[in-house]
Design a protein around this motif. Sequence first.
Motif, PDB file in Angstrom:
ATOM      1  N   SER A  45       0.834  -1.194   0.000  1.00  0.00           N
ATOM      2  CA  SER A  45       0.000   0.000   0.000  1.00  0.00           C
ATOM      3  C   SER A  45       0.868   1.243   0.000  1.00  0.00           C
ATOM      4  O   SER A  45       2.045   1.200   0.373  1.00  0.00           O
ATOM      5  N   ALA A  46       0.278   2.353  -0.399  1.00  0.00           N
ATOM      6  CA  ALA A  46       1.010   3.611  -0.439  1.00  0.00           C
ATOM      7  C   ALA A  46       1.537   3.929   0.956  1.00  0.00           C
ATOM      8  O   ALA A  46       2.670   4.372   1.122  1.00  0.00           O
ATOM      9  N   GLN A  47       0.730   3.705   1.961  1.00  0.00           N
ATOM     10  CA  GLN A  47       1.124   3.983   3.332  1.00  0.00           C
ATOM     11  C   GLN A  47       2.355   3.167   3.728  1.00  0.00           C
ATOM     12  O   GLN A  47       3.313   3.695   4.283  1.00  0.00           O
ATOM     13  N   ASP A  48       2.325   1.870   3.453  1.00  0.00           N
ATOM     14  CA  ASP A  48       3.446   1.009   3.798  1.00  0.00           C
ATOM     15  C   ASP A  48       4.698   1.452   3.077  1.00  0.00           C
ATOM     16  O   ASP A  48       5.781   1.506   3.651  1.00  0.00           O
ATOM     17  N   LEU A  49       4.528   1.754   1.820  1.00  0.00           N
ATOM     18  CA  LEU A  49       5.651   2.175   1.013  1.00  0.00           C
ATOM     19  C   LEU A  49       6.275   3.423   1.624  1.00  0.00           C
ATOM     20  O   LEU A  49       7.493   3.540   1.749  1.00  0.00           O
ATOM     21  N   HIS A  50       5.435   4.333   2.028  1.00  0.00           N
ATOM     22  CA  HIS A  50       5.904   5.572   2.627  1.00  0.00           C
ATOM     23  C   HIS A  50       6.672   5.282   3.914  1.00  0.00           C
ATOM     24  O   HIS A  50       7.742   5.833   4.154  1.00  0.00           O
ATOM     25  N   ALA A  51       6.136   4.397   4.728  1.00  0.00           N
ATOM     26  CA  ALA A  51       6.793   4.028   5.975  1.00  0.00           C
ATOM     27  C   ALA A  51       8.165   3.420   5.687  1.00  0.00           C
ATOM     28  O   ALA A  51       9.164   3.777   6.317  1.00  0.00           O
ATOM     29  N   GLN A  52       8.215   2.514   4.729  1.00  0.00           N
ATOM     30  CA  GLN A  52       9.472   1.868   4.352  1.00  0.00           C
ATOM     31  C   GLN A  52      10.516   2.904   3.964  1.00  0.00           C
ATOM     32  O   GLN A  52      11.669   2.835   4.361  1.00  0.00           O
ATOM     33  N   LEU A  53      10.100   3.848   3.135  1.00  0.00           N
ATOM     34  CA  LEU A  53      11.016   4.875   2.676  1.00  0.00           C
ATOM     35  C   LEU A  53      11.566   5.674   3.850  1.00  0.00           C
ATOM     36  O   LEU A  53      12.753   5.974   3.918  1.00  0.00           O
TER      37      LEU A  53
END
Lengths: 128, 128
Positions: A26-34
């Motif tokens: 998800s966009a949220q997860d991706l953002h967190a990962q980054l």
Amino acid sequence: MTTTRRPTRQQSAVMDALGSTRDFTSAQDLHAQLRESGEKVGLATVYRTLSSLADAGDVDVLRTGEGEAVYRKCSTGHHHHLVCRACGRTVEVEGPTVERWTDAVAAEHGFSDVAHTLEIFGTCGSCH
Amino acid sequence: MTTTRRPTRQQSAVMDALGSTRDFTSAQDLHAQLRESGEKVGLATVYRTLSSLADAGDVDVLRTGEGEAVYRKCSTGHHHHLVCRACGRTVEVEGPTVERWTDAVAAEHGFSDVAHTLEIFGTCGSCH
DNA sequence: AGCGTTTTGACAATCATTCTCATTCTGCTG
DNA sequence: CAGCAGAATGAGAATGATTGTCAAAACGCT
């Protein structure tokens, strides 16, 4: 009309992140990962990048049962997904059978400009 | 564990409203319709009723491209939908072909407990 | 009628996603 | 290399659907 695409650091960061997972994210997860990996990218930018990638057909999008959008870098061309509901493992599948069937059914009812979505969920061998 | 279902006025109102349209309707729209027709039903109740109906399999749920959940009272049994993206007209379709194909593909990859979602979108004859 | 439970409804709380807009880049151009 | 116009970014506000809260009302049963 042709949206001028200008390459930037954050855009490649998003693409790299997407490339590093084989599962839908998800966009949220991706953002967190980054954030964790030290990349400073705004949430809005992640969303923007993902939607342009999706529009361009460079990534696949689908919705979880809860309606959250999840993205995945896929091989090109039209295909579908076989997703393990336990571990999330995803297999790309392809089949002229379905394509033909949907086209036929649509034509039969007088529909044109046909598109379709098809996802298969199951439990994979290792999770059974 | 077996949730005791207690019939109420508002629940039947929701079901009637659902029954009166042949197209997929969102919870919000349904709620608006009910208000207009004079039925006093809370939004939360509409949501609650719809999700239990969906859980019970009495209505079909799918997500619009924007992720909004839409509901529809359908004939029983497993089937798919052919939806006109212009006017929203919906046709139920059924096909052993696809069912067989998905099962085969899943089996081939060692997946069990297979389920799938398939929706077809197009422009119907009258809207073309 | 009386009671324990379930449902309801108004509204607050979440959550993902989009919008706003001032600031920061980018790719030219001279 | 400096300067510019337009594109991209980011922080936070705004939106919109959906869910949670909890006291008040409705049910089914005795």
